[in-house]
Scaffold this active site. Structure first.
Site, PDB file in Angstrom:
ATOM      1  N   GLY B  49      -9.637  -1.138  -1.520  1.00 51.41           N
ATOM      2  CA  GLY B  49      -9.030  -0.807  -2.807  1.00 51.41           C
ATOM      3  C   GLY B  49      -9.986  -1.355  -3.840  1.00 51.41           C
ATOM      4  O   GLY B  49     -10.867  -2.125  -3.505  1.00 51.41           O
ATOM      5  N   CYS B  50      -9.840  -1.003  -5.121  1.00 54.84           N
ATOM      6  CA  CYS B  50     -10.824  -1.584  -6.033  1.00 54.84           C
ATOM      7  C   CYS B  50     -10.381  -2.974  -6.455  1.00 54.84           C
ATOM      8  O   CYS B  50     -11.168  -3.764  -6.938  1.00 54.84           O
ATOM      9  CB  CYS B  50     -11.174  -0.679  -7.193  1.00 54.84           C
ATOM     10  SG  CYS B  50      -9.807  -0.051  -8.094  1.00 54.84           S
ATOM     11  N   GLN B  51      -9.124  -3.322  -6.230  1.00 59.09           N
ATOM     12  CA  GLN B  51      -8.648  -4.659  -6.581  1.00 59.09           C
ATOM     13  C   GLN B  51      -8.634  -5.572  -5.360  1.00 59.09           C
ATOM     14  O   GLN B  51      -9.083  -6.692  -5.401  1.00 59.09           O
ATOM     15  CB  GLN B  51      -7.228  -4.570  -7.143  1.00 59.09           C
ATOM     16  CG  GLN B  51      -7.155  -3.902  -8.488  1.00 59.09           C
ATOM     17  CD  GLN B  51      -7.625  -4.809  -9.591  1.00 59.09           C
ATOM     18  OE1 GLN B  51      -7.365  -5.996  -9.586  1.00 59.09           O
ATOM     19  NE2 GLN B  51      -8.348  -4.259 -10.548  1.00 59.09           N
ATOM     20  N   SER B  52      -8.051  -5.093  -4.289  1.00 59.71           N
ATOM     21  CA  SER B  52      -7.943  -5.931  -3.105  1.00 59.71           C
ATOM     22  C   SER B  52      -8.153  -5.059  -1.875  1.00 59.71           C
ATOM     23  O   SER B  52      -8.025  -3.842  -1.938  1.00 59.71           O
ATOM     24  CB  SER B  52      -6.561  -6.574  -3.052  1.00 59.71           C
ATOM     25  OG  SER B  52      -5.575  -5.581  -3.162  1.00 59.71           O
ATOM     26  N   GLY B 118      -5.183   0.507  -7.840  1.00 61.14           N
ATOM     27  CA  GLY B 118      -6.294   0.278  -6.930  1.00 61.14           C
ATOM     28  C   GLY B 118      -6.047  -0.753  -5.850  1.00 61.14           C
ATOM     29  O   GLY B 118      -6.931  -1.515  -5.526  1.00 61.14           O
TER      30      GLY B 118
END
Ligand SMILES: Cc1ncc(COP(=O)(O)O)c(C=O)c1O
Lengths: 426, 136
Positions: B49-52, B118
């Site tokens: 994911g782009c966050q985690s 994200g």
């Protein structure tokens, strides 16, 4: 110009009123700052990503579309004249603001990213396999991938200058990497992920000296433009790139400033209308600066809005503005030091107002989520600096970044909200 | 510990009226879920994911899917537990028939599986649905 850095004591609430900059009055000019998020007053601390816009900027956009929307440079009518005057007036405003030699050195782009791409695209055509391009470990992807690809395309080498654990460029190691083969040194005015502010003037002088003037210097000014008094001539660099949206202006517009004699012969970026002088079916001659690097109908509203933002900003007592930001940052840094379970990432001696941190328990995404529920907007993740996060051995950070309208009360709100993060993730 | 059923989760969450209690409950569900052992956090199991990041391991035995999932974020791990309550130890047909969007809507958590978020949750759901579809 003097260093923008002014030593300040710890923030005491309310004392901003005694300075020639009144943060509470400024806040009134930003309509968005009075909204709520999840029924809590918005505490907007994501300014390194983009700043909010004052009413004068919003008004300038509405005024353009309501009263004189028209294409520029080519009309035979009053609206076109008016639009062109305002549009070119904005160029003068910005040229003056960064102390450019003249207006032809100010090229409109879509933002820092495109500005750097114009230079990298041109440079790639000139590089040979003996050449080197020097960047740093603290780059935003915009000032890394561009050069990496230019080097790949040309066979030149990309050299990466190291930082120390505080997130500061290691100056002697940096300088040791410069030689006669260095064709360009690209470095950030300030790091978006860590806040570190680089001594760009001193470095530029040294880069020129140690490379026998063979190296061009490009400063990625995305994070510098709103937090220091930029004078491009005094810095001595060849290119300075920045975005409007990080300086209280609209998105989708930015500037590539470059020395006139370089821009005059720089390989053209995009081709098409506006940038040509003469066209036949088989050939074309390029227009003069600044137009030769500006193809097609530009972002007219964006330019006019950016002009309004800079006119507004430049009228403020900027020394007092920077001192205020510095004070808010040192207050936040102090509270961070006293907060158990929180580690600040990036503690360079000189910083723009950015506080990046991790917590013992909780991923940055968790921190961001729980803060958001309390109305506090921050950024979490790798901040478009994946190699830097790998270098620091962290998956990412939570980052609070401040602008001129942030207050010490908002810093208190941030740390109160962080208490809840700790409680919930315990 | 076995996860509660999706209906139990919907009922439990209806009971809380403030966001803090709701998320504490979700975090606890995540904590009760067995961990995917670290050696299994491999590139093939990773959904970025782009966050985690999230990892998923899938096995199928006699037509029933067994999943193990992990996230580096605590809240995402909790949200994954909600997804597992729906999909773990179910057949391809059951997975296919389950309306995950409706379920997250009933939980008042649809923001978390919106395609713009994200956190990798949507990607995990898509991966599970594709696995199930390939067995139908
Ligand atoms: C240091 C730095 N460089 C470049 C950029 C790219 O700016 P833009 O996305 O406006 O082109 C940013 C934006 O976050 C930045 O912080």
């Amino acid at each position: 110009m003097a260093s923008p850095y002014i030593e300040t004591a710890l923030c005491r609430h309310g004392d901003s009123l005694t300075m020639s900059f009144d943060v509470y009055e400024i806040r009134q000019q930003f309509p968005i700052l009075s909204r709520t998020v999840h029924n809590k007053p918005l505490v907007y601390l994501d300014n390194a990503a983009t700043t909010q816009k004052p009413q004068v900027v919003i008004d300038a956009l509405v005024d353009y579309y309501s009263n004189y929307n028209s294409n520029v440079h080519r009309g035979a009518h009053s609206l076109a004249d008016e639009a062109t005057r305002k549009y070119e007036g904005a160029r003068d405003t910005i040229a003056e603001f960064i102390q450019a030699n003249n207006r032809r050195e100010v090229i409109w782009t879509t933002g820092t990213t495109e500005s750097i791409n114009i230079v990298a695209h041109g440079l790639a055509q000139m590089l040979t396999c003996d050449d080197q391009v020097l960047v740093t470990e603290m780059e935003h992807h915009a000032n890394l991938v561009t050069w990496q690809q230019a080097c790949k395309a040309s066979g030149a080498s990309l050299v990466i200058a190291p930082i120390d654990d505080d997130g500061e460029l290691i100056i002697d190691q940096y300088l040791a990497l410069i030689n006669n083969n260095t064709r360009l040194a690209a470095l950030p005015h300030a790091s978006n992920a860590l806040g570190s502010l680089n001594p760009i003037k001193e470095l530029t002088t040294e880069i020129k000296k140690r490379s026998d003037n063979s190296a061009l210097v490009l400063i990625d000014g995305a994070q510098g433009i709103a937090h220091s008094l930029v004078n491009v001539q005094e810095i001595g660099c060849d290119f300075y790139a920045f975005s409007s949206h990080k300086l209280y202006g609209p998105t989708g517009i930015g500037v590539l400033w470059g020395k006139e004699q370089l821009l005059e012969s720089w390989p053209v970026w995009q081709t098409g209308g506006e940038m040509i002088a003469e066209v036949t079916y088989t050939d074309a001659k390029w227009n003069t600066l600044p137009y030769r690097l500006e193809a097609g109908t530009p972002n007219i509203a964006g330019v006019i809005g950016f002009g309004a933002a800079v006119s507004w900003y430049a009228k403020l007592d900027l020394k007092a503005v920077l001192a205020h930001e510095e004070k808010v940052l040192s207050y936040a840094t102090q509270l961070a030091a006293d907060f158990t379970g929180l580690t600040v990432i990036g503690s360079a001696a000189k910083k723009v107002p950015v506080l990046s941190f991790v917590m013992d328990r909780g991923h940055p995404a968790d921190i961001g989520f729980i803060l958001d529920r309390q109305g506090v907007a921050i950024r979490t993740g790798h901040h478009c600096a994946e190699p830097l996060m790998n270098r620091l051995n962290i998956p990412g950070t939570a980052r609070a970044s401040f602008a001129l309208y942030n207050t010490c009360e908002e810093v208190d709100a941030l740390f109160n909200a962080l208490k809840k993060v700790k409680q919930m993730l315990a | 510990m076995a996860l509660p059923s999706t209906n139990d989760i919907i009922e439990d969450l209806e009971f809380f009226d403030d966001w803090e209690e709701r998320y504490k409950y979700i975090i606890e569900l995540g904590e009760d879920m067995p961990k995917l052992p670290a050696p299994l956090h491999t590139q093939e199991r990773l959904v970025k994911g782009c966050q985690s990041n999230v990892w998923i391991d899938a096995k199928i035995t006699e037509g029933v899917f067994y999943f193990e999932v992990e996230s580096d974020a605590i809240i995402v791990r909790g949200l994954l537990a909600l997804v597992m309550a729906a999909y773990d130890q179910k057949t391809a047909a059951q997975i296919h028939a389950f309306d995950i969007d409706q379920y997250f809507k009933a939980l008042d958590l649809e923001q978390h599986i919106s395609p713009t978020r994200g956190n990798g949750l949507r990607a995990i759901v898509a991966k599970i649905q594709a696995l199930a579809a390939s067995q139908l």
